[in-house]
Every structure is written in C-alpha cells, then in structure tokens.
Design an enzyme around this catalytic site. Structure first.
Site, PDB file in Angstrom:
ATOM      1  N   GLU A  87       6.316   2.352   9.748  1.00 52.03           N
ATOM      2  CA  GLU A  87       6.121   1.935  11.142  1.00 52.03           C
ATOM      3  C   GLU A  87       6.021   3.161  12.057  1.00 52.03           C
ATOM      4  O   GLU A  87       5.143   3.256  12.895  1.00 52.03           O
ATOM      5  CB  GLU A  87       7.290   1.068  11.614  1.00 52.03           C
ATOM      6  N   PRO A 132       6.920  12.859  -1.379  1.00 48.91           N
ATOM      7  CA  PRO A 132       6.219  13.463  -0.237  1.00 48.91           C
ATOM      8  C   PRO A 132       4.726  13.143  -0.193  1.00 48.91           C
ATOM      9  O   PRO A 132       4.166  12.959   0.895  1.00 48.91           O
ATOM     10  CB  PRO A 132       6.443  14.969  -0.450  1.00 48.91           C
ATOM     11  N   GLY A 151       0.771  -1.230   0.000  1.00 48.55           N
ATOM     12  CA  GLY A 151       0.000   0.000   0.000  1.00 48.55           C
ATOM     13  C   GLY A 151       0.807   1.286   0.000  1.00 48.55           C
ATOM     14  O   GLY A 151       0.302   2.335  -0.413  1.00 48.55           O
TER      15      GLY A 151
HETATM   16 MO1  MOS Z   1       5.437  -4.082   9.235  1.00 46.85          MO
HETATM   17  S1  MOS Z   1       4.715  -4.659  11.094  1.00 46.85           S
HETATM   18  O1  MOS Z   1       7.005  -4.834   9.430  1.00 46.85           O
HETATM   19  O2  MOS Z   1       4.531  -4.949   8.087  1.00 46.85           O
END
Ligand code: MOS
Length: 741
Positions: free
Chosen positions: A708, A635, A468
């Site tokens: 993350e 961006p 995604g």
């Molecule tokens: Mo991320 S939790 O490493 O897909």
C-alpha cells in the site's frame, strides 16, 4: 543461520506465469459448463418495468434468462466479514425490481457458448421507470459515518487535540486549500471471473479473490448454506489492488445461474462491467488548513475530508487518520464525512484512505514551505514528532528522518533550485517534488500448516492469496528460514478456503500475519520433531535426551551447544511410521501491543517532472521512494512491489479518473481507451530504497508490510513537482493538460 529471509530470490511462480501455465479463475473450465453474461441496468435509478425474455430464450444456444422474475429467492443471511462495510445492507441481486445504480445487474443470460450468451444478453429488452440519480459528490449531503462509531472502526469521524481553529486564527503563516480527487477504478489485468459448480447442495467456486475464506463465508450466508458446503479456489490472481477483497454480486450470480441451469457456469466480467459493481476508489473532497510560526513550527492543522459512498452501504477509509500523527503539532482537528450517492459502493484501492488523505496534507505542507521560504524537507524535519502525538504513545519504529536523508541523496534533491520555473532541460520546464508516505502496520489472526514429507521436502499451506507481490516465494523463504532447510525443498500452497484460515490479502498485512503463522507452524514442527528424536527417533543419536535440551541448527537437531550426533528431518520423518510430521501455527497480535504502540511504515517519495511550456504535456521522468518498512523478506520482490505502487501513484496524479454522466450515472469512460493508466511509455526510471530498520514490536518477523505505502505520497510528490516546474498549484487530481492551460 540459513538466512533465506533477506535474499533476492526470483519469484518461484515466474516461469509458470510467463509460460501461461499459471491457471487463473476463468481457466478452470468444467465439463458441461455453460456461459453466463450479465445484463446491466441502463438507468441510474428507478425500477424495472418489464423484461421480455421470450424472444431471447428462443435464440440459438440460450439455456436460460434469469431475472428477479424467476430467480431463486436467496437467504442473504447476515455476514459481517472483516473487510465488508459494517453499516448498511449489501446489494441483493435479482431479488427485486429496484435499480440503485447504472450497470446494476438486472438479468443474466446463460448459453452454450460465450458468443451466444453475449448476443442474447444484448438482445434482451428491459424497460424501466427511471428517476434522476444523484451522482455529484459536490452536491451531495455530507453525513457522519455510522460505521465510525462502531467498536474497532479503522477511522474516526472527528478527532481533535488542542484548539486547531483558534491556533489558525493567530498563526503567523497560514495556508488553506481544498482538494478534489477523482473516482478511480482498479483495472487489473485479470478481469473478475467465477466458475461455479454445484454437487447437490455443495458448491465449488473457482473465483478471483483476495480473500477466499471470506468468499466462502459470504456465499454460504447468501445461499443459506453451512460454510463447509462452499469451497473457493484461487491459486493465482492477475492483479487486484483491492478490487477482489470483497465478494461482489457477480460471484453470487455465477452460483445462482449454475443452480438454475443445473450445470457448471462460467461468468467473466467485461472490461466495461468492471466499472459498475466491483468497487472503486471513492471521489473525495478535502480541506486542509495549516498554521505555522515564522520558524516553520506547526501550531495548527485542520483536515476535513469527505468521500462518496453508496445509498445502501457505508464505505469508510482512513482518509484523515494520518494527519493526527504525521507531524508534531499541539492543535489538530480532523473530520471525516460520507456523501451517499446513487452509485455502487466504493472499496479499498491500493493505499486506501492514506493515498487520498496524504495527497492533500503533503501538497499543503509543500505550499506552506513556499510561504515560509523554506526547503520542503527542512520544514518537515522541523516538525518531526518524537511520539504519536494523536494517541500519545511511542512509535514502534519510525525512520522518517533516515528516509529524507536516503531519498534526498539518491534523488539528488540538492540540485534543486527552489524558485518555480527555475529549472529547465532545453525548452522543457523541470520540477522536483517530494512528499511523505505512511501506512499502518496491520495484522490479523492467521494460521498455517507445515508438513514434513518422507523425502525431506516440506509442504506449507495457508488459505492466503497472491495478487502479484510474490507470496509463493516470500512465504517459502519464511519456512526455509525457520526450518533451516533450502528454499527449494519448500512447496507453499495457497488460495483454498479449506486451508488454514488467513486474513484478507490486502492492507499490506499478508507478510506480517501469514508469515508469522508460518513461522509458528515451523517452530511447532521443530518442537514435535525434538520430542520424536528424544524418544529415539531418527538415527537414535539423541534418544533419552530431554526435548528441551535439544536445538535446531542448520536444518539439524543437536544437543544444545554440541555438534555431534545430529539428526536430520529426513531421519526423523521416516521414524516410527509417524510421517508426515505436521506442524500447525497461528499468529495474532496481542491487544496490549496495539494499545502501547503506534505502528506504521513511513517513507519519503520523490518525483521529477518535465512539462512542455507550450502544450503543457506532463511527463514524470523519475520517481524514487525511500521506505522504512521493517524487515524486507525479499528485496527484489519488495522493489518490484514499490515500482508497481509508484506507477499507480503516477496514474493517480496525472491520468486516472472515472467520469460519471450526471444525467444517468453512467461511467462515461468505462474502457481502457479513455480510462488512462500509465503504460510503459509513461513509466519513468523508478527506484525504491529501504532503510535498514529493525522493529521487534510489530510482529515476530519484524516486517511492517509493503504494498500500500508504495502508492501513497506519489501523487503529492508529482503535484509538488508540477508546481515547482510551473508555479501552478493544481488542487484537483488527476492533473491534466487543461489544468495547466
Ligand atoms: Mo489492498 S487496497 O488492501 O488490496
């Protein structure tokens, strides 16, 4: 030069996605395929006593009922992929009568149609001898993770510098609190799905995966095949957040069923089944104690954390790791323990470890700020470290202070009046909260191939995945940048296990690792092209030059420092029948860099909540993150990434939890009506801002990785905002209406 990197291009595959032309795993229907449905255990621990398949086998359309009674014995050879739990033994499916957790696959029904398979699966009678499972983390034994002792483990069980416990005894100001974070399930839009087709002893899988080369290796090991006999394809992923990093039992079951019935088989998990055996963010218990001088300087930090795991594997995450380097403090002690439960193995879920650990740390820091009567950002500034004090090495870069400045300014932090309950909008209580965020700059060896075609277009290939974030687009930008040609002439392909190998599409390492490999492949292509030109290729304008005397500029090859007699890619590729010209590249981080530097992204995240003083409904009205993540390749896509991550953080803060029935380990709310995630109405105005950060150490691209970190910290910012609005510290996530009554 061309500067394809840094442009806010819209995603290349956007049109395919919104017009339904992007094909996901379950859409690769095969000629003659049958449909499989998993029958899950209805007890949480025990043994299968009987499976009465005779009646079900006679039902309309049923092709086979497969259980441990008649399933192929599988090899289950040793396989230790980089994201598999390195201790314990993975679940063996349909190989015996033992039941380890509720919902564990005990049989699989194959039929001509999905309806027939579902109907038959529901009719299958299975009897068990059941025992009481232990699924309560609070009652479980805490054990030192064996995995932490293995070389290369991402986290350690016990880390200490100075004497934190002693420092806390003498600290002038002290806070101490325990934090509980609920188990969460990933719940992406696309369910797990696999279509399996055998041709002799060759297997092709169309399977939802964030790590196709690992799925290939894992399935090959399970079936005792050479890896090259297994092909895994996954061009698109409808969200994953970590749940598709590992190869879960359903993939094995699809392949096993296809072999059993000797035809292709399609297996799609139901929404409910996505709560059983495809990983989850572990339930965690944490204790934080902070001690400071009256001026706010930290003198002691203790962070003890424990997370659930299964009885058969040790799942470990970086729960307490950040605490050793987030702040300057002479005395720090962290510990990490596992709590084995009669449940399936947890897995990485966006910001794994950091999201839960930072939540506790950053809530405690906010609490300390109140005790000291200091602004929470001022307290953090005072404790900003110069180096990574845990490892005693410099940061490759750290823009934390700039993140405070930019975030506070854009959020309007100065409008905040510190007194809890002092801000109102009509009758609503308003709260502002903030927290730090961090995530390591992970990097793993990657490879890529670049092919220059006679028409002047370029094909780029890497196994990679795109769950995604826009991998198709950003990788095309990298290739365009380093080849010096327009991005429209790049065609990037991913999601095939026979493409050049790449690391997991997770841990925010795709851009750093795969991007660096593509860069290397482009440079290799250019070097080969220069050799060709020197030999008289193309328009022969550069014949006889030494390749080292040539340089690429704006997609053309020139003698260094000169602008005449340039040669184009198209000139070269048509020369001498050598087309297409192929460049190959690999990228890896040298061990020394990892030793010498502490490499992390940092951010400051902010939230505004509005709370109804009577019924205590919590609405997050605004969320904002300011991030130092190195170079930002696109961006627009990066901002989208951050918005998604912050929404995930809001879910963690006030909505998401998977509840297990203590009697039998059943996930009680295994459906989207009762497992709440933020929908549009819950999603506030969100902004993401990036610090202009140059980091030449992390990798040749200077990208630190993104994805993350965008979830990390948000739950603490929301919790701190809830306290600011109400004066209440809620130490358990999610914060619900009843938490505030
Ligand atoms: Mo991320 S939790 O490493 O897909």
């Amino acid at each position: 030069m061309t500067t394809a990197i840094g442009k806010s291009l819209s995603r290349i595959d956007g049109r395919l996605k919104v017009t339904g032309q992007a094909t996901y795993a379950a859409e690769f229907n095969q000629e003659g395929q049958a449909h499989a449905v998993i029958v899950g255990s209805t007890v949480g621990l025990g043994r299968i006593e009987s499976i009465d398949s005779a009646a079900v086998e006679k039902m309309p359309g049923v092709v086979a009922v497969i259980s441990h009674l008649n399933a192929q014995r599988l090899a289950y050879n040793e396989h230790r992929g980089p994201i598999d739990p390195p201790a314990g033994e993975r679940l063996h499916v349909l190989q015996g009568s033992e039941v380890r957790f509720f919902g564990e696959p005990v049989a699989i029904v194959v039929a001509e149609t999905l309806d027939q398979a579902e109907h038959a699966a529901n009719a299958l009678e299975v009897t068990y001898s059941a025992r009481q499972p232990q699924v309560d983390a609070h009652a479980g034994e805490q054990v030192v993770p064996a995995v932490a002792r293995r070389p290369g483990a991402r986290a350690e069980a016990d880390v200490a510098r100075g004497d934190a416990d002693k420092a806390l005894e003498t600290a002038a100001v002290k806070v101490e609190a325990e934090y509980v974070i609920a188990r969460e399930n990933h719940n992406p839009m696309e369910p797990h799905a696999t279509i399996a087709a055998w041709n002799g002893d060759r297997l092709t899988l169309w399977s939802k995966s964030q790590f196709v080369v690992n799925e290939q290796a894992e399935i090959a090991a399970i079936f005792g095949l050479p890896p090259e006999n297994v092909q895994v394809n996954c061009p698109f992923i409808g969200g994953a957040f970590g749940t598709s990093l590992r190869t879960w039992p359903h993939v094995t079951l699809a392949a096993l069923a296809a072999r059993h019935v000797n035809r292709p088989v399609k297996l799609v998990l139901t929404r409910k089944q996505m709560f059983f055996a495809t990983g989850h963010r572990p339930y965690t218990l944490q204790r934080i104690a902070l001690g400071a001088q009256p001026d706010g300087k930290l003198i002691g930090i203790v962070h003890e954390g424990a997370g659930e795991t299964s009885r058969y594997e040790e799942f470990m995450e970086a729960l307490t790791s950040v605490t050793s380097f987030m702040y300057s403090c002479p005395n720090v002690r962290t510990s990490y323990r596992l709590i084995p439960l009669d449940a399936s193995t947890p897995t990485y879920m966006r910001g794994p470890g950091e999201a839960s650990g930072i939540h506790a740390l950053e809530c405690a820091v906010d609490e300390l700020a109140y005790k000291l009567q200091m602004d929470p950002i001022d307290l953090r500034r005072i404790n900003e470290p110069q180096i990574d004090e845990g490892r005693q090495v410099p940061f490759s870069s750290r823009s934390m202070l700039k993140c405070y400045d930019l975030g506070a300014e854009r959020f309007g932090w100065s409008r905040r009046t510190p007194e809890p309950g002092s801000m109102r909008d009509g009758r609503l209580l308003i709260g502002y909260g903030m927290a730090n965020a961090s995530y390591p700059c992970l990097f793993a060896p990657a490879s890529a191939r670049v092919r220059l075609l006679p028409d002047g277009t370029v094909e780029v290939e890497a196994a990679a995945s795109d769950m995604g974030p826009g991998t198709y687009t950003s990788m095309s930008q990298v290739a365009a940048e380093y080849l010096g040609i327009p991005v429209e002439r790049i065609r990037f392909s991913l999601g095939r296990s026979d493409f050049p190998a790449t690391p997991p599409h997770g841990g925010s390492m795709t851009m750093a690792s795969v991007g660096s490999a593509i860069r290397a492949a482009c440079l290799d292509l250019q070097a080969k092209a220069a050799v060709l030109a020197a030999k008289g290729g193309g328009n022969a304008g550069l014949a006889g030059q030494s390749p080292e005397a040539l340089e690429w500029r704006d997609g053309m090859l020139f003698v260094k420092g000169r602008s005449d007699r340039g040669v184009t890619y198209a000139d070269l590729v048509s020369y001498g029948g050598e087309s297409p010209l192929v460049g190959e590249g690999t990228a890896a981080r040298d061990a020394e860099t990892g030793q010498k530097y502490s490499m992390h992204s940092f951010g400051a995240v902010f939230a505004e909540v509005a709370i109804d003083p009577d019924v205590k409904t919590i609405k997050v009205r605004r969320a904002l993150g300011a991030y130092g993540v190195g170079r930002v390749v696109n961006p627009k896509l990066a901002t989208s990434q951050c918005i998604g991550g912050m929404i995930g953080g809001i879910g963690m803060a006030i909505m998401e939890r998977t509840l297990l029935d203590r009697r039998n380990g059943r996930p009680i709310n295994a459906h989207m009506a009762d497992y709440l995630v933020p929908v549009n109405l819950d999603t506030p105005h969100i902004e993401a801002h990036f610090i202009d950060e140059e980091d030449t150490i992390v990798n040749p691209l200077g990208v630190k990785g993104l994805g993350e970190i965008a979830l990390v910290g948000m739950s603490a910012a929301v919790s701190n905002a809830v306290h600011h609005a109400t004066g209440r510290r809620v130490h358990e996530l999610p914060i619900m209406i009843e938490s505030l009554l």
